[in-house]
Every structure is written in structure tokens, then in C-alpha cells.
Design a protein around this motif. Structure first.
Motif, short mmCIF file in Angstrom:
data_model
loop_
_atom_site.label_atom_id
_atom_site.label_comp_id
_atom_site.label_asym_id
_atom_site.label_seq_id
_atom_site.Cartn_x
_atom_site.Cartn_y
_atom_site.Cartn_z
N ILE A 1 0.92 -1.74 -0.20
CA ILE A 1 0.02 -0.41 -0.43
C ILE A 1 1.04 1.74 0.18
N ALA A 2 0.44 2.47 -1.18
CA ALA A 2 1.10 3.84 -0.83
C ALA A 2 0.47 4.22 0.24
N ALA A 3 1.53 5.12 1.76
CA ALA A 3 1.40 5.73 2.12
C ALA A 3 2.18 7.01 2.46
N GLN B 1 6.68 9.79 -0.78
CA GLN B 1 5.12 9.01 -0.50
C GLN B 1 6.23 7.28 0.04
N ASN C 1 5.87 2.77 0.40
CA ASN C 1 5.14 1.91 0.27
C ASN C 1 5.39 1.01 1.09
N GLU D 1 7.04 11.61 -6.54
CA GLU D 1 5.39 10.60 -6.57
C GLU D 1 5.16 9.99 -7.30
N ARG D 2 5.02 8.78 -7.41
CA ARG D 2 4.72 7.97 -8.44
C ARG D 2 3.28 7.82 -9.53
N ASN D 3 2.58 8.28 -8.67
CA ASN D 3 1.19 8.59 -9.89
C ASN D 3 0.42 9.62 -9.88
N ASN D 4 1.11 10.58 -9.05
CA ASN D 4 0.13 11.99 -9.66
C ASN D 4 1.35 12.87 -9.28
N GLU D 5 0.93 13.80 -10.70
CA GLU D 5 2.13 14.57 -10.51
C GLU D 5 1.58 15.77 -9.42
N ASP E 1 1.74 18.87 -6.68
CA ASP E 1 1.81 19.34 -5.74
C ASP E 1 1.96 17.86 -4.24
N ASP E 2 2.60 18.40 -3.29
CA ASP E 2 2.44 17.48 -1.99
C ASP E 2 0.54 18.86 -1.54
#
Lengths: 204, 154
Positions: A84-86, A147, A149, A196-200, A202-203
Motif C-alpha cells: 500500500i502507498a502511504a 511516498q 510503500n 510521486e509515482r502516481n500523481n504529478e 504538488d504535495d
């Protein structure tokens, strides 16, 4: 991960809701009953739909109408072995605590942090300890920059306490123990550039 | 247009489960309390929760007040950890993964974590390589390649 679970239950609709369309009334009762609760099937997130409702009988002397309802809900349900990504939440000498935002009781105990490592006071946060992985003479700090994992090692459901001290931590109905000691686990920056692997976006 | 959207969501979750899905549910070792369960990828949950939120916006000026913290934060999580945003892309991802003899669980882990190589995929889902399964590295690479062709943003 999230699951769509179909359930059947008896729902009592109190008289004050009976003037609403049936589906709306039943949803209201179910939401109150289920949302944010951890059932054996997982943490309930939302009612997906009502598939059927039978009954509507009012038992003598009893105000609410009783329906046998088939419905589907979206739950968060972790599986042992699932990756899971956390995000990082905090750490202390026992290990790490990770968060998903909607669920924050994820712990990575010290033995499940890759070795060699060291635990030291966090120079940026005096109340915390931080963990540093040492690999090929490079140091990798475990913090909130990436992130993280983790893999689910164990899920426990502590019994509800009958009484709690005033300063006790809030009761956690479901606790996940995770590991980051394996290929592909831990901060994603350990395995590629720190993006971030999935979403580009910003945090936040 | 609203009905079209609803139709799209409905198609994805047929009310009758095929025999194959029932087998997968058994593999998940879920108890008897509920009748059927289906694993969802984060991108699918994102569509579901966004749709629910939009429905609330139509009836309330302040939808954020109507939803629970868990709903709001789950929506934040799945939006952040979804690679695929539009319903067509999400449907394609499930279709592609469904062609590769995966369990529901494996399909969702791969759909959620989007590994880039066969090696990464096997690290995330070691069961791909358990004996008796025919997932060669070439087959896994082909699957990941098909996924990479799905347009992420439209």
C-alpha cells in the motif's frame, strides 16, 4: 485496498424519516449505522447503492418500519501481503507510524525497518526520533519527503476498552502492522528519483 | 448526461457475479457475513466518491459539511494515488488487467501501484510467480506495456 461489499441487513426506519423517499430514508439510517465504523469487512467509507428493500411492516407497539435491505458499501479493507502507498506520520524509538489520511493506525516496528539502521533524535523535531537506513555507506533518512510503500504483515482488531484513562490515545479499532524491509518497499525515493509515482500534483 | 455517467458506473459493476468472480472472492478468504465482495482500484473509488460528491453538490450549498471525514480523506487519498482519471481510461485499465489471469486482488494491487517493470510487478505481487501460474516476464512486460498506452489525462 478498497472493496465493494454487498450486505443484507434489517433496517428500522424511524417515523420521522418515513415521509422521505424510501431509498433516501434507508440510506440515512444506514449511514448513521455504518459510516466511519470498522466492521469485520473493513472501514466503511460510503454507501454505494440500495439494491432492494423488502418489508416496511410496522410491528404493533413499535413506531419504526422494518425493512430487509440489500445494499452495497465501499469499504477500506487491508489484506496481509498487500503493498500500500502511504505517507510518513511520525516516528519514535519503537518504529514508524504511517498514514493514509483517512486511516492512520499503521505501524512499522523497528525489526521491520531495513538494517543496518540507526535511530536518533530528530534535529528538526525535538520530540521525535528519526530512523536512518545505512546502505553501502549512504544514509537514507525516513521522513515525510516521499511516498512510502509498505506491505501489510498483520491486521489486528483490539477489543473496545470498557474504560479509558483521560490521557489515553484514542481507541483504534483496527491496527495495521507493516514492513518496509523488502524490495520496492520504503520511501519510493530509495528505488528511483524522488517523484510521486502516481500523481504529478504538488504535495498538500 | 447525468444518466450517461450513471450508466458508465453501473456497467462496471454488474449485479450478478459470474462464476469466476465468486471463485476470486473465495480466494480472498472473506467471511460469510456478506454476500459478495469485489476489489476496487483507487482510480475506480475516485470516480465513485467524486460522483457521490457531485450528487451532494446538487442538493446542498455546502457539500463538505454533508460528508464525513473518512469520505473526504478517502477521496483525497484515492485522487492522489490514482494514475488514471477519466472513466474510459479506468475501464480500459481493468479490461487490460482482466485479460491476464489475475485474481481481483492482484489486479487491484497492480492497478494501484503501477509498476514499470516485470521485476517491480513481481516484487509487489509475488503470487504472480508462484508455481502453477504461467506469468512469464514477457507476459508481464506486455501487460505493463499495454497499460502504459492508456491515456492518463484526457
Amino acid at each position: 485496498m478498497f472493496c465493494l461489499s454487498e450486505m443484507e441487513d434489517t433496517v428500522r426506519v424511524p417515523p420521522d424519516l418515513l415521509k422521505l423517499p424510501l431509498e433516501v430514508a434507508i440510506k440515512k439510517v444506514l449511514q448513521k449505522l455504518l459510516l466511519n465504523k470498522v466492521l469485520s469487512i473493513g472501514l466503511c467509507v460510503t454507501i454505494y447503492d440500495i439494491k432492494s428493500a423488502e418489508g416496511g411492516f410496522v410491528l404493533p407497539g413499535d413506531g419504526p418500519a422494518t425493512y430487509k435491505v440489500r445494499f452495497r458499501i465501499v469499504v477500506f479493507r487491508p489484506f496481509v501481503g498487500e503493498v500500500i502507498a502511504a505517507r510518513f506520520k511520525e516516528s519514535d524509538s519503537n518504529g514508524l507510524r504511517l498514514t493514509l489520511g483517512f486511516f492512520e493506525d499503521i505501524y512499522v516496528p523497528a525489526p521491520l525497518i531495513p538494517r543496518p539502521n540507526r535511530c536518533e533524535p530528530d534535529p528538526y523535531n525535538r520530540s521525535q526520533m528519526r530512523w536512518v537506513w545505512i546502505f553501502e555507506e549512504q544514509e537514507y533518512i525516513i521522513d515525510h519527503s516521499c511516498q512510502i510503500n509498505f506491505r501489510v504483515e498483520n491486521i489486528s482488531y483490539p477489543p473496545v476498552p470498557t474504560e479509558q484513562a483521560e490521557d489515553a490515545k484514542p481507541f483504534a479499532p483496527m491496527v495495521i502492522t507493516g514492513t518496509i524491509d523488502d524490495d520496492g518497499l520504503g520511501p519510493v525515493s530509495w528505488w528511483e528519483g524522488c517523484s510521486e509515482r502516481n500523481n504529478e500534483d504538488d504535495d498538500t | 448526461k447525468e444518466r450517461e455517467k450513471r450508466e458508465k458506473l453501473r456497467i462496471r459493476f454488474p449485479s450478478a457475479m459470474s462464476g469466476e468472480e465468486e471463485e476470486n472472492a473465495a480466494e480472498l478468504k472473506i467471511g460469510d457475513e456478506f454476500l459478495k465482495a469485489k476489489c476496487l482500484m483507487n482510480c475506480e473509488v475516485s470516480l465513485i466518491l467524486e460522483h457521490k460528491y457531485e450528487q451532494l453538490q446538487q442538493v446542498s450549498e455546502d457539500p463538505m459539511n454533508q460528508v464525513s471525514q473518512v469520505f473526504e480523506k478517502s477521496l483525497q487519498y484515492v485522487k492522489r494515488f490514482s494514475r488514471y482519471k477519466n472513466p474510459d481510461a479506468v475501464r480500459q485499465v481493468r479490461e487490460i488487467l482482466s485479460r491476464h489471469q489475475l485474481t481481483e486482488f492482484e489486479l487491484c494491487v497492480l492497478g494501484n501501484l503501477c509498476p514499470e517493470t516485470a521485476e517491480e510487478a513481481v516484487a509487489m505481487v509475488p503470487s504472480l510467480k508462484t508455481k502453477g501460474r504461467a506469468h512469464s516476464d514477457e507476459a508481464i512486460e506486455k501487460m505493463l506495456n499495454d497499460l502504459s498506452l492508456v491515456k492518463r489525462f484526457e
